[in-house]
Motif scaffolding. Structure first.
Motif, mmCIF file in Angstrom:
data_model
loop_
_atom_site.group_PDB
_atom_site.id
_atom_site.type_symbol
_atom_site.label_atom_id
_atom_site.label_comp_id
_atom_site.label_asym_id
_atom_site.label_seq_id
_atom_site.Cartn_x
_atom_site.Cartn_y
_atom_site.Cartn_z
ATOM 1 N N VAL A 1 0.736 -1.282 0.017
ATOM 2 C CA VAL A 1 -0.061 0.063 0.071
ATOM 3 C C VAL A 1 0.885 1.384 0.057
ATOM 4 N N ALA A 2 1.889 1.141 0.891
ATOM 5 C CA ALA A 2 2.775 2.500 0.907
ATOM 6 C C ALA A 2 3.432 2.548 -0.276
ATOM 7 N N GLU A 3 3.577 1.776 -0.948
ATOM 8 C CA GLU A 3 4.467 1.807 -2.329
ATOM 9 C C GLU A 3 3.538 1.772 -3.648
ATOM 10 N N SER A 4 2.393 1.869 -3.336
ATOM 11 C CA SER A 4 1.408 1.658 -4.378
ATOM 12 C C SER A 4 1.233 3.350 -5.320
ATOM 13 N N SER A 5 0.702 3.491 -6.285
ATOM 14 C CA SER A 5 0.653 4.907 -6.817
ATOM 15 C C SER A 5 -0.715 5.767 -6.187
ATOM 16 N N VAL A 6 -1.558 4.824 -5.796
ATOM 17 C CA VAL A 6 -2.874 5.470 -5.209
ATOM 18 C C VAL A 6 -3.304 4.595 -4.161
ATOM 19 N N VAL A 7 -3.930 5.273 -2.965
ATOM 20 C CA VAL A 7 -4.542 4.570 -1.881
ATOM 21 C C VAL A 7 -6.043 4.826 -1.856
ATOM 22 N N GLY A 8 -6.766 3.711 -1.979
ATOM 23 C CA GLY A 8 -8.281 3.830 -1.924
ATOM 24 C C GLY A 8 -8.803 3.460 -0.789
ATOM 25 N N CYS A 9 -9.507 4.320 0.168
ATOM 26 C CA CYS A 9 -9.961 3.862 1.424
ATOM 27 C C CYS A 9 -11.374 4.817 1.633
ATOM 28 N N HIS A 10 -11.994 4.197 2.760
ATOM 29 C CA HIS A 10 -13.372 4.798 2.982
ATOM 30 C C HIS A 10 -12.934 6.394 3.732
ATOM 31 N N PRO A 11 -13.712 7.076 3.553
ATOM 32 C CA PRO A 11 -13.580 8.485 4.263
ATOM 33 C C PRO A 11 -14.624 8.288 5.456
ATOM 34 N N LEU A 12 -14.328 7.557 6.178
ATOM 35 C CA LEU A 12 -14.766 7.419 7.487
ATOM 36 C C LEU A 12 -16.447 6.842 7.513
ATOM 37 N N ARG A 13 -16.644 6.288 6.352
ATOM 38 C CA ARG A 13 -17.966 5.576 6.077
ATOM 39 C C ARG A 13 -17.752 4.584 4.908
#
Length: 178
Positions: A81-93
């Motif tokens: 994840v730290a070395e990826s080009s982008v991190v996709g995650c939930h914005p607290l929901r």
């Protein structure tokens, strides 16, 4: 994109693991990666999750460390994840997904006094085309509810972007483009 596991151990405390979506996490091997002995990690209860990170099950995200002012939760980020080009995650929901550059995610969590532990879980790096950005409900929703959700999503994304912008200015870095 990431999946998140919120785990606890009576001796070693609380850990939030953010790993590549396709990574399998071996909870028996996890303590060895951290050089911890005599550990018994289990998923934390919903009460602990709500108390410490202020999110519900299914909405866990590395961004939630902003709610852990006491610094009781240790954040562990998958090296992929730290070395990826982008991190996709939930914005607290969990009905939306937002994306950040890994460097911006790290700035954000460090601003909230969480220096993440980066571990190699052996998974592949997430890619932008995984389709997780299309996360949402399972069926049709009313136009009014969809609009209310979009407004709330926009508010949360702007709040995170504003915070990242402020961090960038304080650290002399540039700015974040949403």
């Amino acid at each position: 994109f990431v999946k998140n596991l919120f785990v606890r151990d009576k001796k070693h405390g609380l850990y939030l693991l953010s790993v590549a979506a396709e990574t399998k996490v071996d909870m028996k091997a996890f303590p060895k990666l951290l050089n911890l002995s005599a550990s018994n990690f289990r998923f934390a209860t919903e009460d602990i999750l709500q108390d410490k990170l202020k999110v519900s099950q299914g909405s866990v995200t590395p961004l939630a460390v902003m709610n852990d002012a006491a610094g009781e939760v240790k954040l562990v980020i998958d090296k992929a994840v730290a070395e990826s080009s982008v991190v996709g995650c939930h914005p607290l929901r969990n009905d939306m997904t937002t994306t950040l550059a890994p460097a911006d995610l790290l700035k954000f969590v460090r601003h909230f006094k969480h220096d993440p532990i980066v571990l190699d879980f052996g998974g592949a790096a997430p890619s932008p085309g995984d389709g997780a950005a299309a996360a949402g409900g399972g069926g049709p929703i009313s136009r009014r509810r969809r609009r209310a959700t979009e407004i709330e999503y926009d508010r949360v994304v702007l709040e995170v972007a504003d915070e990242l912008e402020q961090i960038g200015r304080r650290e002399g870095g540039g700015h974040v483009v949403a």
